[in-house]
Design a protein around this motif. Structure first.
Motif, PDB file in Angstrom:
ATOM      1  N   ALA A   1     179.300  46.067  52.886  1.00 23.22           N
ATOM      2  CA  ALA A   1     179.914  46.861  51.942  1.00 23.22           C
ATOM      3  C   ALA A   1     179.008  47.848  50.944  1.00 23.22           C
ATOM      4  O   ALA A   1     178.897  48.986  50.805  1.00 23.22           O
ATOM      5  N   TYR A   2     178.028  46.861  50.413  1.00 29.31           N
ATOM      6  CA  TYR A   2     176.943  47.529  49.732  1.00 29.31           C
ATOM      7  C   TYR A   2     176.215  48.812  50.658  1.00 29.31           C
ATOM      8  O   TYR A   2     175.985  49.894  50.140  1.00 29.31           O
ATOM      9  N   ILE A   3     175.844  48.291  51.781  1.00 26.57           N
ATOM     10  CA  ILE A   3     175.011  49.518  52.457  1.00 26.57           C
ATOM     11  C   ILE A   3     175.858  50.610  52.989  1.00 26.57           C
ATOM     12  O   ILE A   3     175.426  51.614  52.752  1.00 26.57           O
ATOM     13  N   ALA A   4     176.954  50.207  53.244  1.00 26.53           N
ATOM     14  CA  ALA A   4     177.810  51.339  53.735  1.00 26.53           C
ATOM     15  C   ALA A   4     178.277  52.282  52.470  1.00 26.53           C
ATOM     16  O   ALA A   4     178.141  53.399  52.577  1.00 26.53           O
ATOM     17  N   GLY A   5     178.368  51.726  51.273  1.00 22.55           N
ATOM     18  CA  GLY A   5     178.752  52.307  50.154  1.00 22.55           C
ATOM     19  C   GLY A   5     177.630  53.075  49.553  1.00 22.55           C
ATOM     20  O   GLY A   5     177.912  54.314  49.134  1.00 22.55           O
ATOM     21  N   ILE A   6     176.431  52.885  49.851  1.00 26.88           N
ATOM     22  CA  ILE A   6     175.336  53.630  49.461  1.00 26.88           C
ATOM     23  C   ILE A   6     174.977  54.676  50.356  1.00 26.88           C
ATOM     24  O   ILE A   6     174.861  56.044  49.887  1.00 26.88           O
ATOM     25  N   VAL A   7     175.289  54.803  51.547  1.00 21.16           N
ATOM     26  CA  VAL A   7     175.084  55.500  52.616  1.00 21.16           C
ATOM     27  C   VAL A   7     176.316  56.763  52.309  1.00 21.16           C
ATOM     28  O   VAL A   7     175.988  58.075  52.393  1.00 21.16           O
ATOM     29  N   ILE A   8     177.546  56.229  52.267  1.00 18.92           N
ATOM     30  CA  ILE A   8     178.682  57.258  51.856  1.00 18.92           C
ATOM     31  C   ILE A   8     178.164  58.122  50.537  1.00 18.92           C
ATOM     32  O   ILE A   8     178.434  59.221  50.461  1.00 18.92           O
ATOM     33  N   ALA A   9     177.882  57.244  49.531  1.00 15.01           N
ATOM     34  CA  ALA A   9     177.423  58.110  48.319  1.00 15.01           C
ATOM     35  C   ALA A   9     176.431  58.876  48.628  1.00 15.01           C
ATOM     36  O   ALA A   9     176.380  59.972  48.164  1.00 15.01           O
ATOM     37  N   TRP A  10     175.254  58.843  49.346  1.00 23.64           N
ATOM     38  CA  TRP A  10     174.355  59.450  49.693  1.00 23.64           C
ATOM     39  C   TRP A  10     174.830  60.755  50.247  1.00 23.64           C
ATOM     40  O   TRP A  10     174.478  61.912  49.708  1.00 23.64           O
ATOM     41  N   ARG A  11     175.685  60.735  51.228  1.00 28.79           N
ATOM     42  CA  ARG A  11     176.108  61.871  52.051  1.00 28.79           C
ATOM     43  C   ARG A  11     177.089  62.723  51.151  1.00 28.79           C
ATOM     44  O   ARG A  11     177.023  63.791  51.199  1.00 28.79           O
ATOM     45  N   LEU A  12     177.763  62.029  50.319  1.00 24.24           N
ATOM     46  CA  LEU A  12     178.512  62.906  49.475  1.00 24.24           C
ATOM     47  C   LEU A  12     177.946  63.643  48.580  1.00 24.24           C
ATOM     48  O   LEU A  12     178.225  64.759  48.263  1.00 24.24           O
ATOM     49  N   ALA A  13     176.886  63.182  47.880  1.00 27.36           N
ATOM     50  CA  ALA A  13     176.007  63.764  46.818  1.00 27.36           C
ATOM     51  C   ALA A  13     175.094  65.039  47.656  1.00 27.36           C
ATOM     52  O   ALA A  13     175.257  66.056  47.008  1.00 27.36           O
ATOM     53  N   VAL A  14     174.698  64.701  48.840  1.00 33.55           N
ATOM     54  CA  VAL A  14     173.784  65.664  49.573  1.00 33.55           C
ATOM     55  C   VAL A  14     174.843  66.899  49.714  1.00 33.55           C
ATOM     56  O   VAL A  14     174.481  68.127  49.749  1.00 33.55           O
ATOM     57  N   SER A  15     176.147  66.361  50.251  1.00 37.25           N
ATOM     58  CA  SER A  15     177.108  67.761  50.461  1.00 37.25           C
ATOM     59  C   SER A  15     177.298  68.387  49.543  1.00 37.25           C
ATOM     60  O   SER A  15     177.393  69.771  49.399  1.00 37.25           O
ATOM     61  N   ALA A  16     177.550  67.945  48.132  1.00 33.18           N
ATOM     62  CA  ALA A  16     178.033  68.629  47.019  1.00 33.18           C
ATOM     63  C   ALA A  16     176.737  69.381  46.643  1.00 33.18           C
ATOM     64  O   ALA A  16     176.762  70.704  45.916  1.00 33.18           O
ATOM     65  N   LEU A  17     175.467  69.046  46.707  1.00 29.52           N
ATOM     66  CA  LEU A  17     174.222  69.558  46.228  1.00 29.52           C
ATOM     67  C   LEU A  17     174.275  70.747  47.210  1.00 29.52           C
ATOM     68  O   LEU A  17     173.324  71.838  46.807  1.00 29.52           O
ATOM     69  N   LYS A  18     174.479  70.776  48.436  1.00 36.17           N
ATOM     70  CA  LYS A  18     174.024  71.862  49.220  1.00 36.17           C
ATOM     71  C   LYS A  18     175.363  72.862  49.325  1.00 36.17           C
ATOM     72  O   LYS A  18     175.392  73.777  50.026  1.00 36.17           O
ATOM     73  N   SER A  19     176.148  72.638  48.146  1.00 36.03           N
ATOM     74  CA  SER A  19     177.174  73.892  48.197  1.00 36.03           C
ATOM     75  C   SER A  19     177.219  74.227  46.517  1.00 36.03           C
ATOM     76  O   SER A  19     177.856  73.707  45.802  1.00 36.03           O
ATOM     77  N   PRO A  20     176.354  75.232  46.532  1.00 36.99           N
ATOM     78  CA  PRO A  20     175.930  75.799  44.987  1.00 36.99           C
ATOM     79  C   PRO A  20     177.248  76.299  44.367  1.00 36.99           C
ATOM     80  O   PRO A  20     177.340  76.346  43.215  1.00 36.99           O
ATOM     81  N   GLN A  21     178.183  76.739  45.238  1.00 36.16           N
ATOM     82  CA  GLN A  21     179.452  77.373  44.562  1.00 36.16           C
ATOM     83  C   GLN A  21     180.362  76.353  43.788  1.00 36.16           C
ATOM     84  O   GLN A  21     181.120  76.773  42.873  1.00 36.16           O
ATOM     85  N   LEU A  22     179.947  74.991  43.781  1.00 38.49           N
ATOM     86  CA  LEU A  22     180.627  74.182  43.334  1.00 38.49           C
ATOM     87  C   LEU A  22     180.091  73.868  41.763  1.00 38.49           C
ATOM     88  O   LEU A  22     180.752  73.360  40.843  1.00 38.49           O
ATOM     89  N   TRP A  23     178.997  74.606  41.459  1.00 34.74           N
ATOM     90  CA  TRP A  23     178.089  74.482  40.102  1.00 34.74           C
ATOM     91  C   TRP A  23     178.002  75.345  39.416  1.00 34.74           C
ATOM     92  O   TRP A  23     178.207  76.415  39.727  1.00 34.74           O
ATOM     93  N   PRO A  24     178.110  75.071  38.006  1.00 36.19           N
ATOM     94  CA  PRO A  24     177.851  76.134  37.066  1.00 36.19           C
ATOM     95  C   PRO A  24     176.774  77.106  37.284  1.00 36.19           C
ATOM     96  O   PRO A  24     175.608  76.571  37.541  1.00 36.19           O
ATOM     97  N   GLY A  25     177.006  78.506  37.347  1.00 38.37           N
ATOM     98  CA  GLY A  25     175.919  79.313  37.780  1.00 38.37           C
ATOM     99  C   GLY A  25     175.281  79.308  39.098  1.00 38.37           C
ATOM    100  O   GLY A  25     174.339  79.656  39.470  1.00 38.37           O
ATOM    101  N   GLN A  26     176.162  78.406  39.897  1.00 34.15           N
ATOM    102  CA  GLN A  26     175.919  78.086  41.407  1.00 34.15           C
ATOM    103  C   GLN A  26     174.401  77.575  41.314  1.00 34.15           C
ATOM    104  O   GLN A  26     173.724  77.597  42.121  1.00 34.15           O
ATOM    105  N   GLN A  27     174.079  76.626  40.466  1.00 34.95           N
ATOM    106  CA  GLN A  27     172.884  76.035  40.234  1.00 34.95           C
ATOM    107  C   GLN A  27     173.129  74.499  40.267  1.00 34.95           C
ATOM    108  O   GLN A  27     173.312  73.869  39.226  1.00 34.95           O
ATOM    109  N   PRO A  28     172.802  73.763  41.382  1.00 38.59           N
ATOM    110  CA  PRO A  28     172.968  72.371  41.459  1.00 38.59           C
ATOM    111  C   PRO A  28     171.996  71.509  40.591  1.00 38.59           C
ATOM    112  O   PRO A  28     170.906  72.126  40.168  1.00 38.59           O
ATOM    113  N   PRO A  29     172.314  70.565  39.960  1.00 39.59           N
ATOM    114  CA  PRO A  29     171.238  70.165  39.033  1.00 39.59           C
ATOM    115  C   PRO A  29     169.931  69.276  39.696  1.00 39.59           C
ATOM    116  O   PRO A  29     168.846  69.322  38.950  1.00 39.59           O
TER     117      PRO A  29
END
Length: 301
Positions: free
Chosen positions: A32-60
């Motif tokens: 559960a820990y391992i899968a949770g970390i992997v899922i969190a990693w992929r969700l974060a990367v997906s959001a960071l690769k979508s600049p339109q989600l962020w203010p000024g289209q600039q991921p942090p």
């Protein structure tokens, strides 16, 4: 006889192997820990690769920085979770036995302590890298519920952190003498709330689904602090409610305090989990209510 659901016969170990005379096992909780970390990693990367989600289209931060951030977060979870358990739940015991504090493999982790550990670790990492702290907190909050859901399912499989006795049709007959000691006649098995599943649904499935919807459909990352606020308030509220059905920690249960209340006055009170959840709800509402849309500027090319 009371209707109840028999506990499913699922081994806490997925598999085990022997190497050089030593036994190594993969347990559901570790998975559960391992899968949770992997899922969190992929969700974060997906959001960071979508600049339109962020203010000024600039991921942090850059997608490749997520791995470094996860290392800090894992340390925060382990150290914060353990120290939280020591300080919130059994300070007297560990003050008398300080060498036991480091024996994490013997159990004893507190979510609220783990959350504080994650906050400190992420804050330090953001300060060192010059990253906008609230935006990174929004990103982390968006990725956490999946791991919470898997962790609570592992708690159920391990037959731990079960609920209070119940006569409802979905009550579960958990194994073990402690779980079956509900004040019935000798040898009579009682049913308990499957509170781990309640938490998996509320803290993981519902809260996680809400954050994913807010992030991708309502552009919540455009309002720094909103995801963080929804997560804190949502988790705090879910935990507060589930505490009414969850068996209180053994150290708080006495003959004069059968409900395991950590604070009580006039016959009413709160469990330790509820006490620790109240600041989360208040802080979450604070961040959510003050979150404002940021002016949009096109990213530089």
């Amino acid at each position: 006889m009371q209707a109840m659901i028999p506990f499913p016969d699922i081994s806490p170990e997925i598999f085990s192997i022997s190497l050089f005379g030593m036994e190594f096992a993969l347990r559901w909780y570790a998975l559960a820990y391992i899968a949770g970390i992997v899922i969190a990693w992929r969700l974060a990367v997906s959001a960071l690769k979508s600049p339109q989600l962020w203010p000024g289209q600039q991921p942090p931060l850059r997608p490749e920085q997520v791995e470094d951030l996860l290392t800090w977060i894992i340390l925060g979870v382990i150290l914060g979770g353990r120290l939280g358990f020591v300080l919130f739940y059994q300070p007297g015991y560990y003050l008398a036995h300080p060498t036991q504090i480091l024996r994490i493999w013997q159990g004893g982790m507190a979510f609220h302590g783990g959350l504080l550990g994650v906050i400190v670790a992420a804050w330090v990492y953001a300060a060192r890298q010059g990253i906008a702290k609230i935006q990174m907190a929004d990103l982390v909050a968006y990725t956490v519920p999946a791991g919470l859901m898997l962790g609570r399912l592992a708690n159920f499989i391990n037959a731990e952190l079960w609920g209070r006795p119940t006569e409802l049709a979905w009550g579960v007959a958990f194994p073990g003498q402690a779980a079956q000691s509900c004040g019935q006649a000798l040898g009579e098995i009682c049913a308990r709330h499957p509170s781990q599943l309640y938490e998996a649904a509320m803290e993981g499935l519902i809260l996680g689904g809400a954050l994913i919807w807010l992030t991708w459909r309502r552009q919540s990352l455009q309002r720094p602090g909103l995801n963080l606020g929804v997560f804190l308030a949502g988790y705090g509220l879910a935990r507060f409610v589930v505490e009414f059905f969850r068996q209180p920690d053994a150290q708080f249960v006495t003959t004069g305090n059968p409900l395991g209340l950590a604070w009580e006055i006039g016959g009413y009170g709160l469990t330790m989990g509820q006490l620790l959840s109240l600041p989360m709800i208040a802080l979450g509402l604070y961040f959510a209510l003050r979150a404002k849309p940021q002016p949009q500027t096109k990213a530089a090319t």
